[in-house]
Design a protein around this motif. Structure first.
Motif, mmCIF file in Angstrom:
data_model
loop_
_atom_site.group_PDB
_atom_site.id
_atom_site.type_symbol
_atom_site.label_atom_id
_atom_site.label_comp_id
_atom_site.label_asym_id
_atom_site.label_seq_id
_atom_site.Cartn_x
_atom_site.Cartn_y
_atom_site.Cartn_z
ATOM 1 N N HIS A 117 11.479 9.377 9.252
ATOM 2 C CA HIS A 117 12.852 8.891 9.427
ATOM 3 C C HIS A 117 13.133 7.617 8.619
ATOM 4 C CE1 HIS A 117 13.702 11.756 12.632
ATOM 5 N NE2 HIS A 117 12.512 11.475 13.118
ATOM 6 N N LEU A 118 12.111 7.109 7.945
ATOM 7 C CA LEU A 118 12.258 5.886 7.164
ATOM 8 C C LEU A 118 12.269 6.190 5.673
ATOM 9 C CD1 LEU A 118 9.631 3.689 9.057
ATOM 10 C CD2 LEU A 118 12.099 3.772 9.458
ATOM 11 N N SER A 119 12.752 5.242 4.896
ATOM 12 C CA SER A 119 12.646 5.332 3.439
ATOM 13 C C SER A 119 11.347 4.652 3.040
ATOM 14 C CB SER A 119 13.842 4.637 2.768
ATOM 15 O OG SER A 119 15.043 5.304 3.093
ATOM 16 N N ILE A 120 10.341 5.458 2.729
ATOM 17 C CA ILE A 120 9.004 4.937 2.498
ATOM 18 C C ILE A 120 8.858 4.489 1.051
ATOM 19 C CG2 ILE A 120 6.544 5.398 2.677
ATOM 20 C CD1 ILE A 120 8.127 5.416 5.311
ATOM 21 N N THR A 121 8.529 3.228 0.873
ATOM 22 C CA THR A 121 8.323 2.653 -0.454
ATOM 23 C C THR A 121 6.943 2.005 -0.499
ATOM 24 O OG1 THR A 121 9.243 0.515 0.189
ATOM 25 C CG2 THR A 121 10.794 2.164 -0.674
ATOM 26 N N GLU A 122 6.496 1.668 -1.699
ATOM 27 C CA GLU A 122 5.230 0.960 -1.838
ATOM 28 C C GLU A 122 5.300 -0.403 -1.137
ATOM 29 O OE1 GLU A 122 3.911 0.694 -5.861
ATOM 30 O OE2 GLU A 122 3.961 2.873 -6.187
ATOM 31 N N LYS A 123 6.466 -1.019 -1.166
ATOM 32 C CA LYS A 123 6.660 -2.312 -0.497
ATOM 33 C C LYS A 123 6.427 -2.176 1.011
ATOM 34 C CE LYS A 123 10.207 -5.881 0.265
ATOM 35 N NZ LYS A 123 10.344 -5.706 1.714
ATOM 36 N N PHE A 124 6.933 -1.106 1.600
ATOM 37 C CA PHE A 124 6.762 -0.876 3.034
ATOM 38 C C PHE A 124 5.287 -0.680 3.379
ATOM 39 C CE2 PHE A 124 6.411 2.298 6.492
ATOM 40 C CZ PHE A 124 6.906 1.527 7.540
ATOM 41 N N LEU A 191 10.655 15.142 5.470
ATOM 42 C CA LEU A 191 9.250 15.361 5.752
ATOM 43 C C LEU A 191 8.353 15.061 4.550
ATOM 44 C CD1 LEU A 191 10.500 16.589 8.264
ATOM 45 C CD2 LEU A 191 8.941 18.519 8.057
ATOM 46 N N LEU A 192 7.098 14.732 4.868
ATOM 47 C CA LEU A 192 6.093 14.427 3.863
ATOM 48 C C LEU A 192 5.022 15.510 3.847
ATOM 49 C CD1 LEU A 192 5.541 10.661 4.744
ATOM 50 C CD2 LEU A 192 6.963 11.556 2.919
ATOM 51 N N ILE A 197 1.306 11.716 1.626
ATOM 52 C CA ILE A 197 0.666 10.702 2.468
ATOM 53 C C ILE A 197 -0.531 10.078 1.754
ATOM 54 C CG2 ILE A 197 -0.616 10.352 4.623
ATOM 55 C CD1 ILE A 197 1.205 12.542 5.848
ATOM 56 N N ILE A 198 -1.354 10.939 1.149
ATOM 57 C CA ILE A 198 -2.520 10.438 0.424
ATOM 58 C C ILE A 198 -2.083 9.522 -0.718
ATOM 59 C CG2 ILE A 198 -4.421 11.125 -1.099
ATOM 60 C CD1 ILE A 198 -4.716 13.636 0.687
ATOM 61 N N TYR A 199 -1.062 9.918 -1.445
ATOM 62 C CA TYR A 199 -0.562 9.110 -2.568
ATOM 63 C C TYR A 199 -0.076 7.745 -2.090
ATOM 64 C CZ TYR A 199 2.480 7.539 -6.347
ATOM 65 O OH TYR A 199 3.094 6.788 -7.322
ATOM 66 N N LEU A 200 0.626 7.727 -0.944
ATOM 67 C CA LEU A 200 1.199 6.482 -0.441
ATOM 68 C C LEU A 200 0.145 5.510 0.089
ATOM 69 C CD1 LEU A 200 4.291 7.893 1.494
ATOM 70 C CD2 LEU A 200 4.402 6.244 -0.385
ATOM 71 N N PHE A 201 -0.900 6.036 0.738
ATOM 72 C CA PHE A 201 -1.790 5.179 1.514
ATOM 73 C C PHE A 201 -3.206 5.015 0.971
ATOM 74 C CE2 PHE A 201 1.466 6.414 4.624
ATOM 75 C CZ PHE A 201 1.756 5.187 5.201
ATOM 76 N N GLU A 202 -3.658 5.889 0.084
ATOM 77 C CA GLU A 202 -5.081 5.889 -0.242
ATOM 78 C C GLU A 202 -5.549 4.598 -0.936
ATOM 79 O OE1 GLU A 202 -6.330 8.962 -2.865
ATOM 80 O OE2 GLU A 202 -4.761 8.602 -4.360
ATOM 81 N N PHE A 205 -5.855 2.176 2.280
ATOM 82 C CA PHE A 205 -6.408 2.668 3.543
ATOM 83 C C PHE A 205 -7.369 3.825 3.306
ATOM 84 C CE2 PHE A 205 -2.250 0.886 4.457
ATOM 85 C CZ PHE A 205 -2.428 0.182 5.637
ATOM 86 N N SER A 206 -8.387 3.928 4.161
ATOM 87 C CA SER A 206 -9.166 5.162 4.235
ATOM 88 C C SER A 206 -8.434 6.087 5.203
ATOM 89 C CB SER A 206 -10.587 4.888 4.711
ATOM 90 O OG SER A 206 -10.592 4.277 5.988
ATOM 91 N N ILE A 207 -8.394 7.375 4.905
ATOM 92 C CA ILE A 207 -7.540 8.317 5.626
ATOM 93 C C ILE A 207 -8.396 9.379 6.323
ATOM 94 C CG2 ILE A 207 -5.666 9.993 5.406
ATOM 95 C CD1 ILE A 207 -4.849 8.525 2.816
ATOM 96 N N SER A 208 -8.189 9.528 7.645
ATOM 97 C CA SER A 208 -8.926 10.528 8.420
ATOM 98 C C SER A 208 -7.951 11.393 9.197
ATOM 99 C CB SER A 208 -9.893 9.853 9.396
ATOM 100 O OG SER A 208 -10.808 9.025 8.720
#
Length: 273
Positions: A117-124, A191-192, A197-202, A205-208
């Motif tokens: 529901h949010l506008s996800i950016t690298e800044k966020f 939706l993502l 998700i991997i692109y935004l957070f990897e 963060f480590s992702i599980s």
């Protein structure tokens, strides 16, 4: 902040989505229990500082606040009213995309069915990383854009294919003609995919994934993860046709076909690097 019709739509029995929203509210305690189960596999839930970002009516915040200090951040005034009734919580009205916190404050951030529901950016994403302590985690749940089951029935609208659309396309091609009362919403779900998700957070963060655990939980009778009519029927027929044990056996936490194209909702732990 003034309560407007925008904030009250989910409590309006005349709204086409009212039944879906009402079922989600009824299962909020069970959903909170599931969140606690997943987090407990990664941290001891005691004496921690937790941010529940998009806290809804506060069920998850309330459960986690039993042994921790929880800040419940929620942009909707009607929901904030409900959270304020619980003296153990500290509700904050704020936009989730502009976090009013200093760095290295929280041990855990809860993003329960809110990130879409949010506008996800690298800044966020950087903000999330910055306000977490070293070794802190994010609990993230969000529907899978490319899930076959969500393509058949979008988890927010119950319509086929809408999960594949971007926010502006949903407004232009669906809301404009079929749900005009929702046209001016600023929280329409986009939706993502797992790769999004991997692109935004990897990087930070480590992702599980927790697909195996969530599948076992759901098919062994756990409540709180499913409330749409379509998905409830799907589970019913999996059991009728004796497919329950097969699905549990196939479920895994790998970045493969099953989680990219079948898993309806991602349940993830993101640990700050």
């Amino acid at each position: 902040m003034e309560v407007t019709k925008e904030f009250q739509r989910e409590y309006d029995p005349a709204h086409p989505n009212f039944e879906r929203w009402q079922k989600a509210r009824e299962l909020s305690i069970e959903r909170a229990e599931f969140v606690r189960y997943v987090i407990s596999n990664n941290l001891i839930l005691k004496d921690l500082l937790i941010l529940d970002l998009g806290a809804g009516e506060g069920s998850t915040s309330e459960l986690l606040a039993q042994n921790n200090f929880v800040v419940s951040l929620e942009p909707k005034a009607e929901r904030i009213k409900k959270i304020f009734k619980n003296n153990s919580l500290k509700p904050t009205m704020a936009d989730g995309s502009n976090l009013p916190f200093r760095n290295s404050v929280f041990d855990i951030i809860i993003l329960q069915d809110v990130i879409e529901h949010l506008s996800i950016t690298e800044k966020f994403v950087t903000e999330l990383k910055d306000i977490l302590k070293k070794g802190g985690i994010i609990y993230l749940s969000t529907p899978n854009k490319f899930s076959f089951f969500n393509i058949i029935s979008d988890p927010h609208w119950g319509m086929p294919f809408l999960c594949l659309f971007k926010r502006n396309q949903i407004k232009k091609y669906f809301l404009k003609y079929f749900r005009r009362s929702d046209y001016n919403r600023n929280d329409i779900a986009e939706l993502l995919s797992l790769m999004n998700i991997i692109y935004l957070f990897e990087e930070n963060f480590s992702i599980s994934l927790s697909t195996k655990f969530s599948t076992e939980y759901l098919l062994n009778g756990g409540k709180g993860l499913v409330w749409s009519r379509f998905h409830l029927l799907l589970i019913k027929y999996l059991k009728i046709f004796g497919l329950r044990s097969i699905i549990i056996k196939l479920a895994n936490d790998e970045n493969g076909f099953l989680n990219k194209y079948l898993t309806p909702t991602f349940y993830l732990i993101l640990k700050k690097k």
